[in-house]
Write a protein that holds these residues in place. Structure first.
Motif, mmCIF file in Angstrom:
data_model
loop_
_atom_site.group_PDB
_atom_site.id
_atom_site.type_symbol
_atom_site.label_atom_id
_atom_site.label_comp_id
_atom_site.label_asym_id
_atom_site.label_seq_id
_atom_site.Cartn_x
_atom_site.Cartn_y
_atom_site.Cartn_z
ATOM 1 N N SER A 1 0.852 -1.188 0.000
ATOM 2 C CA SER A 1 0.000 0.000 0.000
ATOM 3 C C SER A 1 0.888 1.239 0.000
ATOM 4 O O SER A 1 2.070 1.169 0.346
ATOM 5 C CB SER A 1 -0.939 0.016 1.207
ATOM 6 N N LEU A 2 0.291 2.337 -0.396
ATOM 7 C CA LEU A 2 1.047 3.580 -0.499
ATOM 8 C C LEU A 2 0.060 4.732 -0.427
ATOM 9 O O LEU A 2 -1.043 4.655 -0.972
ATOM 10 C CB LEU A 2 1.797 3.597 -1.833
ATOM 11 N N SER A 3 0.448 5.788 0.257
ATOM 12 C CA SER A 3 -0.336 7.017 0.229
ATOM 13 C C SER A 3 0.619 8.167 -0.057
ATOM 14 O O SER A 3 1.786 8.136 0.341
ATOM 15 C CB SER A 3 -1.076 7.241 1.553
ATOM 16 N N ALA A 4 0.144 9.173 -0.766
ATOM 17 C CA ALA A 4 1.018 10.273 -1.166
ATOM 18 C C ALA A 4 0.182 11.471 -1.586
ATOM 19 O O ALA A 4 -1.009 11.346 -1.902
ATOM 20 C CB ALA A 4 1.914 9.841 -2.325
ATOM 21 N N ASP A 5 0.824 12.627 -1.588
ATOM 22 C CA ASP A 5 0.268 13.795 -2.255
ATOM 23 C C ASP A 5 0.694 13.715 -3.712
ATOM 24 O O ASP A 5 1.752 13.149 -4.028
ATOM 25 C CB ASP A 5 0.800 15.089 -1.631
ATOM 26 N N TYR B 1 4.729 4.387 2.824
ATOM 27 C CA TYR B 1 4.609 3.018 2.327
ATOM 28 C C TYR B 1 3.934 2.101 3.336
ATOM 29 O O TYR B 1 4.133 2.219 4.536
ATOM 30 C CB TYR B 1 5.993 2.443 2.012
ATOM 31 N N ASN B 2 3.170 1.149 2.799
ATOM 32 C CA ASN B 2 2.641 0.017 3.544
ATOM 33 C C ASN B 2 1.951 0.410 4.850
ATOM 34 O O ASN B 2 2.105 -0.236 5.879
ATOM 35 C CB ASN B 2 3.747 -1.003 3.792
ATOM 36 N N ALA B 3 1.161 1.481 4.774
ATOM 37 C CA ALA B 3 0.329 1.889 5.910
ATOM 38 C C ALA B 3 -0.962 1.070 5.903
ATOM 39 O O ALA B 3 -1.298 0.413 4.915
ATOM 40 C CB ALA B 3 0.005 3.386 5.806
#
Length: 197
Positions: free
Chosen positions: A35-39, A177-179
């Motif tokens: 998983s990945l989160s980003a602006d 990453y990987n949240a």
């Protein structure tokens, strides 16, 4: 052939020097990114710049939530949906048949659809396209070496090219990453259906 000359924004996004990464290295990085989160900052073919937040949960799930534009891109594992709330329009495609499918596959196999397009002192760019589906365009994916990133390669963004040559560049920042994205929303409100109360 896609080169750094064609991808100035992606070239700027690359950071630390890169070793000669292989497709196996890239596939390992994608597979290790559960998983990945980003602006994100997105520059369209018309030069218009949009910003927002992206979340990704492999396989197949992604969401681009725009800050100001009345747009939404969301993949639920099977279908990638583009929603334009400004004109109440919805377009959908199988995730695996879109250029983003290479980022979202459960078992990334790049051998038949990708090649290392550019390795420089600042990073590596992978050119991905499905020769059997030229109508879906191509994707140039940028990575930089980063020991803290999955398998040592950090995804920094990509440029998508449609079949007509239009180009949209997406640059990622504040990447996590990987949240835990177990409560993340990969659905959408269909603007074609009346709201019931």
């Amino acid at each position: 052939m896609i080169t750094i000359r064609h991808l100035p924004l992606l070239a700027l996004a690359l950071g630390a020097p890169a070793s000669a990464a292989t497709l196996s290295d890239v596939a390992a990085s994608l597979k290790a990114t559960t998983s990945l989160s980003a602006d994100f900052t997105q520059t369209g073919a018309d030069g218009k710049v949009l910003t927002g937040k992206m979340i990704l949960a492999r396989p197949g799930r992604i969401r681009f939530q725009y800050d100001t534009a009345k747009l939404l891109i969301v993949g639920n594992g099977r279908t990638l949906t583009f929603v334009d709330y400004g004109v109440n329009q919805v377009s959908q495609w199988p995730v695996k048949s879109t250029p983003l499918g290479i980022l979202l596959a459960s078992e990334p196999d790049l051998s038949g659809v990708a090649r290392i397009a550019q390795v420089t002192d600042t990073g590596v760019i992978v050119d991905a396209r499905d020769a059997k589906r030229p109508e879906f365009g191509s994707l140039a994916i940028a990575f930089r070496t980063d020991k803290a990133a999955p398998a040592g390669l950090a995804l920094t963004g990509w440029t998508s090219f449609d079949a007509q040559g239009g180009r949209t560049t997406t640059i990622l920042s504040n990447i996590r990453y990987n949240a835990d994205l177990s409560k993340a929303d990969f659905g959408f409100r269909d603007p074609r259906r009346p709201v019931t109360r």
